[in-house]
Design a protein around this motif. Structure first.
Motif, PDB file in Angstrom:
ATOM      1  N   ARG A  14       0.839  -1.205   0.000  1.00 42.64           N
ATOM      2  CA  ARG A  14       0.000   0.000   0.000  1.00 42.64           C
ATOM      3  C   ARG A  14       0.873   1.253   0.000  1.00 42.64           C
ATOM      4  O   ARG A  14       1.012   1.930  -1.013  1.00 42.64           O
ATOM      5  CB  ARG A  14      -0.969  -0.044   1.208  1.00 42.64           C
ATOM      6  CG  ARG A  14      -2.138   0.895   1.085  1.00 42.64           C
ATOM      7  CD  ARG A  14      -1.806   2.325   1.462  1.00 42.64           C
ATOM      8  NE  ARG A  14      -1.433   2.464   2.868  1.00 42.64           N
ATOM      9  CZ  ARG A  14      -0.932   3.599   3.375  1.00 42.64           C
ATOM     10  NH1 ARG A  14      -0.740   4.663   2.604  1.00 42.64           N
ATOM     11  NH2 ARG A  14      -0.585   3.670   4.656  1.00 42.64           N
ATOM     12  N   ASP A  15       1.535   1.570   1.105  1.00 45.31           N
ATOM     13  CA  ASP A  15       2.367   2.783   1.118  1.00 45.31           C
ATOM     14  C   ASP A  15       3.561   2.588   0.181  1.00 45.31           C
ATOM     15  O   ASP A  15       3.960   3.514  -0.546  1.00 45.31           O
ATOM     16  CB  ASP A  15       2.851   3.094   2.540  1.00 45.31           C
ATOM     17  CG  ASP A  15       2.955   4.581   2.800  1.00 45.31           C
ATOM     18  OD1 ASP A  15       3.408   5.302   1.892  1.00 45.31           O
ATOM     19  OD2 ASP A  15       2.602   5.040   3.897  1.00 45.31           O
ATOM     20  N   LEU A  74      -6.924  -0.175   3.448  1.00 43.89           N
ATOM     21  CA  LEU A  74      -6.934   1.227   3.884  1.00 43.89           C
ATOM     22  C   LEU A  74      -8.170   1.938   3.348  1.00 43.89           C
ATOM     23  O   LEU A  74      -8.644   1.639   2.249  1.00 43.89           O
ATOM     24  CB  LEU A  74      -5.675   1.940   3.370  1.00 43.89           C
ATOM     25  CG  LEU A  74      -5.515   3.400   3.796  1.00 43.89           C
ATOM     26  CD1 LEU A  74      -5.166   3.501   5.283  1.00 43.89           C
ATOM     27  CD2 LEU A  74      -4.441   4.124   2.979  1.00 43.89           C
ATOM     28  N   HIS A  98      -8.437  -0.242   8.054  1.00 44.64           N
ATOM     29  CA  HIS A  98      -7.599   0.831   8.578  1.00 44.64           C
ATOM     30  C   HIS A  98      -8.150   2.142   8.016  1.00 44.64           C
ATOM     31  O   HIS A  98      -8.085   2.374   6.811  1.00 44.64           O
ATOM     32  CB  HIS A  98      -6.156   0.585   8.107  1.00 44.64           C
ATOM     33  CG  HIS A  98      -5.188   1.680   8.445  1.00 44.64           C
ATOM     34  ND1 HIS A  98      -3.924   1.735   7.916  1.00 44.64           N
ATOM     35  CD2 HIS A  98      -5.291   2.761   9.260  1.00 44.64           C
ATOM     36  CE1 HIS A  98      -3.285   2.788   8.380  1.00 44.64           C
ATOM     37  NE2 HIS A  98      -4.094   3.439   9.192  1.00 44.64           N
ATOM     38  N   PHE A 100      -8.413   6.449   8.179  1.00 43.13           N
ATOM     39  CA  PHE A 100      -7.596   7.579   8.631  1.00 43.13           C
ATOM     40  C   PHE A 100      -8.231   8.913   8.259  1.00 43.13           C
ATOM     41  O   PHE A 100      -8.994   9.018   7.290  1.00 43.13           O
ATOM     42  CB  PHE A 100      -6.177   7.509   8.031  1.00 43.13           C
ATOM     43  CG  PHE A 100      -6.118   7.814   6.556  1.00 43.13           C
ATOM     44  CD1 PHE A 100      -6.425   6.849   5.613  1.00 43.13           C
ATOM     45  CD2 PHE A 100      -5.763   9.095   6.100  1.00 43.13           C
ATOM     46  CE1 PHE A 100      -6.378   7.122   4.250  1.00 43.13           C
ATOM     47  CE2 PHE A 100      -5.709   9.383   4.738  1.00 43.13           C
ATOM     48  CZ  PHE A 100      -6.015   8.393   3.810  1.00 43.13           C
ATOM     49  N   SER A 140      -6.025   5.915  12.188  1.00 50.51           N
ATOM     50  CA  SER A 140      -4.815   6.746  12.132  1.00 50.51           C
ATOM     51  C   SER A 140      -5.162   8.228  12.066  1.00 50.51           C
ATOM     52  O   SER A 140      -5.887   8.639  11.144  1.00 50.51           O
ATOM     53  CB  SER A 140      -3.996   6.454  10.872  1.00 50.51           C
ATOM     54  OG  SER A 140      -3.409   5.200  10.925  1.00 50.51           O
ATOM     55  N   GLU A 142      -3.894  11.153  10.671  1.00 48.51           N
ATOM     56  CA  GLU A 142      -2.823  11.462   9.716  1.00 48.51           C
ATOM     57  C   GLU A 142      -2.077  12.733  10.113  1.00 48.51           C
ATOM     58  O   GLU A 142      -2.689  13.684  10.604  1.00 48.51           O
ATOM     59  CB  GLU A 142      -3.435  11.634   8.313  1.00 48.51           C
ATOM     60  CG  GLU A 142      -2.384  11.675   7.224  1.00 48.51           C
ATOM     61  CD  GLU A 142      -2.962  12.138   5.876  1.00 48.51           C
ATOM     62  OE1 GLU A 142      -4.136  12.539   5.829  1.00 48.51           O
ATOM     63  OE2 GLU A 142      -2.215  12.107   4.892  1.00 48.51           O
ATOM     64  N   ASN A 168      -2.961   3.969  15.316  1.00 45.90           N
ATOM     65  CA  ASN A 168      -1.690   4.095  14.601  1.00 45.90           C
ATOM     66  C   ASN A 168      -1.302   5.568  14.532  1.00 45.90           C
ATOM     67  O   ASN A 168      -2.076   6.400  14.058  1.00 45.90           O
ATOM     68  CB  ASN A 168      -1.850   3.508  13.199  1.00 45.90           C
ATOM     69  CG  ASN A 168      -0.587   3.659  12.394  1.00 45.90           C
ATOM     70  OD1 ASN A 168       0.499   3.334  12.876  1.00 45.90           O
ATOM     71  ND2 ASN A 168      -0.711   4.160  11.178  1.00 45.90           N
ATOM     72  N   PRO A 170       0.883   8.178  12.873  1.00 43.90           N
ATOM     73  CA  PRO A 170       1.800   8.361  11.744  1.00 43.90           C
ATOM     74  C   PRO A 170       2.611   9.654  11.846  1.00 43.90           C
ATOM     75  O   PRO A 170       2.075  10.699  12.218  1.00 43.90           O
ATOM     76  CB  PRO A 170       0.865   8.446  10.525  1.00 43.90           C
ATOM     77  CG  PRO A 170      -0.530   8.378  11.043  1.00 43.90           C
ATOM     78  CD  PRO A 170      -0.488   8.595  12.526  1.00 43.90           C
ATOM     79  N   THR A 172       3.590  11.363   9.257  1.00 44.67           N
ATOM     80  CA  THR A 172       3.302  11.345   7.824  1.00 44.67           C
ATOM     81  C   THR A 172       4.365  12.019   6.969  1.00 44.67           C
ATOM     82  O   THR A 172       4.660  11.587   5.865  1.00 44.67           O
ATOM     83  CB  THR A 172       1.933  12.015   7.594  1.00 44.67           C
ATOM     84  OG1 THR A 172       0.982  11.312   8.401  1.00 44.67           O
ATOM     85  CG2 THR A 172       1.491  11.994   6.157  1.00 44.67           C
ATOM     86  N   HIS A 203       3.841   4.667  12.426  1.00 45.80           N
ATOM     87  CA  HIS A 203       3.993   4.611  10.971  1.00 45.80           C
ATOM     88  C   HIS A 203       4.866   5.809  10.601  1.00 45.80           C
ATOM     89  O   HIS A 203       4.383   6.935  10.561  1.00 45.80           O
ATOM     90  CB  HIS A 203       2.591   4.708  10.357  1.00 45.80           C
ATOM     91  CG  HIS A 203       2.551   4.809   8.873  1.00 45.80           C
ATOM     92  ND1 HIS A 203       2.058   3.805   8.074  1.00 45.80           N
ATOM     93  CD2 HIS A 203       2.912   5.804   8.026  1.00 45.80           C
ATOM     94  CE1 HIS A 203       2.110   4.170   6.817  1.00 45.80           C
ATOM     95  NE2 HIS A 203       2.628   5.385   6.753  1.00 45.80           N
ATOM     96  N   HIS A 205       7.662   8.018   8.348  1.00 48.84           N
ATOM     97  CA  HIS A 205       8.258   8.256   7.030  1.00 48.84           C
ATOM     98  C   HIS A 205       9.691   8.740   7.193  1.00 48.84           C
ATOM     99  O   HIS A 205      10.084   9.240   8.249  1.00 48.84           O
ATOM    100  CB  HIS A 205       7.388   9.210   6.218  1.00 48.84           C
ATOM    101  CG  HIS A 205       6.246   8.467   5.562  1.00 48.84           C
ATOM    102  ND1 HIS A 205       6.366   7.894   4.339  1.00 48.84           N
ATOM    103  CD2 HIS A 205       5.001   8.170   6.016  1.00 48.84           C
ATOM    104  CE1 HIS A 205       5.229   7.282   4.035  1.00 48.84           C
ATOM    105  NE2 HIS A 205       4.376   7.432   5.041  1.00 48.84           N
TER     106      HIS A 205
HETATM  107  O1  KIV Z   1       1.752   8.377   6.151  1.00 47.40           O
HETATM  108  C1  KIV Z   1       0.582   8.304   6.529  1.00 47.40           C
HETATM  109  O2  KIV Z   1       0.075   9.114   7.302  1.00 47.40           O
HETATM  110  C2  KIV Z   1      -0.227   7.207   6.009  1.00 47.40           C
HETATM  111  C3  KIV Z   1      -1.546   6.992   6.667  1.00 47.40           C
HETATM  112  C4  KIV Z   1      -2.580   6.609   5.689  1.00 47.40           C
HETATM  113  C5  KIV Z   1      -1.396   6.012   7.780  1.00 47.40           C
HETATM  114  O3  KIV Z   1       0.210   6.473   5.154  1.00 47.40           O
END
Ligand code: KIV
Ligand code: ZN
Length: 512
Positions: A14-15, A74, A98, A100, A140, A142, A168, A170, A172, A203, A205
């Motif tokens: 997904r991501d 998602l 899930h 968000f 989540s 976000e 969750n 994130p 982001t 989660h 990045h």
């Molecule tokens: O990075 C993010 O916030 C996401 C959410 C959909 C969990 O990928």
């Protein structure tokens, strides 16, 4: 004392797929999902069903194919998204939704144009819609890394009451610092009155290169689920790398209060498969899965390792699935020996047809290269796993001339929809000439965005693995080819990319 379980939630499908150029077909997603299941990943986020009919089908296919891991879909906090997610998960033995919605001031104001109260109300509704399909609902907020703590406490308390079982958090945009992110998890857990009724997840990045550090800091402060991807694939600079999270927690059991249930010996195969399917090469010095991750170059280090391995090694290469680079098969090896070695390497090609085709490639390679290593077999298997598009273009033969002082030239003969065509061109080098010769036939109008060559094993007779990325009309496609002749590998990769472009298998933008 028994340690807590650290739940590994993989979002490569997904991501990870949100990386430009990394989109995957349904069949490719199923192959990766099967490998993740073999690795004992707890939860596999298979996609975003409301994004497109293709994504819906892919989530459904993964949900039908995988039995040991929970499959997650998602959805935005929108009723239609949630219903699409619920429907796509129908075949799953264990399914999670899930949902968000953004909670940072900038996202609420500029993107959603909603007040915090409206966001909270929508989040609660979303969780309740999702609970109509499954008890396993994750929420989540976000951009939590840039959200107001009081508001986060308020919305998270409300979604727990509405039935969310996993919260969750994130980061982001990859903005947080490890200490700060750890403190965020600690504060949320201590301030939300019903926090003990949910699992806290993170989660992160990697925009500042801190995704793994932030995730691990969160684990030290009470997070018990980490969302991550194979090879750290993901939107922009990517997500926390699964292999780094898993091996950090495993290697430092003296430090971490929890352990994952991952079968680490499947990591390298998963990394190869994802890299093969997406065409995203793994950098040689990448932790755990880079080809140099366990190589010792300096004499002092080599001497130390020979005397006692632990002097410079904190993990064993074989524990994450690196083979001892040993000669395994040769020209005279039969189909059974090939199948047995695949099994020993934990590779399941999924069908007799795929096995036959991989065996034919193996025989071809054995004719050109006397020594076949495990890495060659893994590369053949990864190539086989890259479900190619229908072969509209097919290489028949090619000839390149390259001589000092002369302009390189190439003649390429290919089948185009069954008809034989020949192209001739000159170029800056043999690869350039070969690509131009193909373009003289197909006139694709595509822009070459990436050309990368990797050698699979060492030595001048090693196979070169080439990745080509083409861009046309907003679409990005990858093609890969492997051969002992790198110009041939390049042409194979170019043709694979052209076939993908022709087939329209790739999606424009997986994220809504
Ligand atoms: O990075 C993010 O916030 C996401 C959410 C959909 C969990 O990928
Ligand atoms: Zn993300």
């Amino acid at each position: 004392m028994k340690k807590d379980k650290l739940i590994i939630f993989d979002t490569t499908l997904r991501d990870g797929e949100q990386s430009p150029g990394a989109s995957m077909t349904k069949e490719e997603k199923v192959r990766i999902a099967r490998q993740l299941e073999r690795m004992r990943v707890d939860i596999i986020e298979a996609g975003f069903p409301a994004a497109s009919p293709g994504d819906f089908d892919a989530v459904r296919a993964v949900a039908g194919a995988v039995k040991q891991s929970t499959i997650c879909a998602l959805s935005r906090a929108i009723e239609n998204d949630i219903r699409r997610a619920g429907d796509a998960l129908q075949p799953a033995q264990s399914g999670r939704i899930h949902t968000f919605i953004a909670t940072s001031p900038i996202h609420m104001e500029k993107k959603l144009r909603m007040s915090p109260d409206q966001v909270l109300e929508q989040a609660v509704k979303a969780v309740k819609w999702a609970r109509e399909y499954t008890d396993d609902v994750e929420f989540s907020p976000e951009d939590a890394g840039r959200s107001d703590l009081d508001f986060l406490c308020r919305i998270l308390e409300a979604v727990i009451l509405a039935g969310a079982k996993t919260l969750n958090i994130p980061d982001t945009v990859g903005y947080s610092m490890p200490e700060q992110f750890g403190a965020l998890i600690r504060n949320l857990k201590s301030r939300i009155p019903n926090s003990d009724r949910a699992v806290f997840s993170v989660h992160c990045h990697n925009d500042l290169g801190l995704a793994v550090a932030n995730s691990l800091s969160a684990v030290m402060n009470g997070a018990r689920q980490v969302e991550c991807t194979i090879n750290g694939l993901g939107e922009r600079a990517g997500n926390a790398a699964l292999e780094e999270i898993v091996m950090a927690v495993r290697t430092r059991q003296d430090y971490f209060p929890c352990e994952s249930g991952i079968d680490a010996t499947q990591i390298v195969q998963a990394s190869r498969l994802v890299s093969g399917i997406t065409g995203f090469a793994v950098q040689p010095n990448k932790a755990i899965v880079g080809v140099n991750a366990f190589a010792h170059e300096s004499g002092i280090h080599q001497d130390g390792v020979l005397k006692s391995r632990e002097t410079y090694e904190i993990m064993r290469a074989e524990d994450v699935g690196w083979s001892a680079n040993k000669l395994v098969l040769g020209k005279h090896s039969g189909r059974n020996a090939f199948r047995t070695r695949l099994t020993e390497l934990g590779i399941d090609l999924g069908s007799e047809e795929a096995l036959n085709s991989a065996f034919a490639r193996f025989k071809d390679l054995a004719d050109k290269k006397h020594e076949i290593f495990d890495e060659d077999i893994q590369a053949i298997a990864s190539d086989e796993a890259v479900i190619s598009a229908p072969e509209h273009y097919k290489l028949l033969s090619m000839k390149v001339c390259s001589e000092t002082g002369e302009v390189p030239s190439a003649t390429v003969r290919i089948l185009v929809g069954g008809a034989e065509r020949e192209g001739v061109a000159e170029g800056g080098g043999p690869v350039d000439a070969a690509f131009k010769a193909m373009e003289a036939i197909v006139s694709s109008g595509a822009e070459l965005q990436l050309f990368s060559v990797n050698n699979i094993t060492s030595g001048t007779d090693a196979q070169g693995e080439v990745t080509v990325r083409l861009f046309r009309d907003g679409r990005i496609v990858n093609g890969q080819g492997a051969d002992t002749d790198i110009v041939v590998a390049s042409v194979k990769a170019y043709i694979a990319a052209l076939n993908r472009l022709k087939s329209g298998l790739d999606r424009l933008n997986p994220q809504l």
